[in-house]
Scaffold this active site. Sequence first.
Site, PDB file in Angstrom:
ATOM      1  N   LYS A  84      26.179 -16.076  -0.237  1.00  0.00           N
ATOM      2  CA  LYS A  84      26.569 -16.658  -1.822  1.00  0.00           C
ATOM      3  C   LYS A  84      28.152 -16.287  -1.719  1.00  0.00           C
ATOM      4  O   LYS A  84      28.686 -15.364  -1.338  1.00  0.00           O
ATOM      5  CB  LYS A  84      26.017 -15.800  -2.610  1.00  0.00           C
TER       6      LYS A  84
HETATM    7  O1  G3P Z   1      23.020 -14.296 -10.200  1.00  0.00           O
HETATM    8  C1  G3P Z   1      23.924 -15.045 -10.909  1.00  0.00           C
HETATM    9  C2  G3P Z   1      23.507 -15.505 -12.068  1.00  0.00           C
HETATM   10  O2  G3P Z   1      22.168 -15.574 -12.492  1.00  0.00           O
HETATM   11  C3  G3P Z   1      23.951 -14.214 -12.980  1.00  0.00           C
HETATM   12  O3  G3P Z   1      23.296 -14.164 -14.498  1.00  0.00           O
HETATM   13  O4  G3P Z   1      22.553 -13.394 -16.544  1.00  0.00           O
HETATM   14  O5  G3P Z   1      24.578 -12.250 -15.191  1.00  0.00           O
HETATM   15  O6  G3P Z   1      24.784 -14.337 -16.654  1.00  0.00           O
HETATM   16  P1  G3P Z   1      23.914 -13.376 -15.774  1.00  0.00           P
END
Ligand code: G3P
Length: 219
Positions: A84
């Site tokens: 990533k």
């Molecule tokens: O892993 C990336 C993404 O899904 C993070 O989500 O909930 O931290 O906005 P969030």
Amino acid sequence: MKLFLDTANISEIEKGLQWGVISGVTTNPSLVAKEKASSFHEHVKKIAEIVKGPVSAEVISTKTDDMIKEARVLSALDPNIVIKIPMTKEGMSATKKLSEEGVPINVTLVFSPQQALLAALAGATYVSPFIGRLDDIGEDGVGLVYDISKLFLVHDFNTQIIAASIRHPRHVFEVAAAGAHIITLPFKVLEQMFNHPLTNIGIKKFLEDWEVYIKDHGN
Ligand code: G3P
């Protein structure tokens, strides 16, 4: 269309796999830090061994050369590791180089169709638009998935869309309909997807009716 879990928690991953609906995992530095594992690399390796499908592990370097070095170490942990890389100029240079070497890259922190286009041109295998974080600032996360999907279709890109930053089950349906190839879910949202009050009421009623039948007729 596939569902991944967006977590670094082993027990959540094991449950998701057991339920038969999860075929990959995505992590990020915040999710890994939450698990307080003694070794990041050992933890990622363990996840990859359990999942036997794509597992995204994120680099934390900001310079191209350092990202590439980090990516090579992570890649060597398991054949299913996906690297990533954040959507930056340095990140796209690393994406180009690693993709040419056959390393699958998931470009993360994507918030516009233009950024998704850059990721695809750099050779990314996956691009991760963050739906919830756009909604949080009053923008249209699902609309972004629709726009990227249209761009990739019109120009015949093979890059797959992983809809990330999912907040609730409604998001899941909407991003799937908008063209996401993969949706990566927090465990809580995966659990919520199973639930519907009418399912519970239906099961209860079937069992009650069965009990009456058995009582009257035996087995
Ligand atoms: O892993 C990336 C993404 O899904 C993070 O989500 O909930 O931290 O906005 P969030």
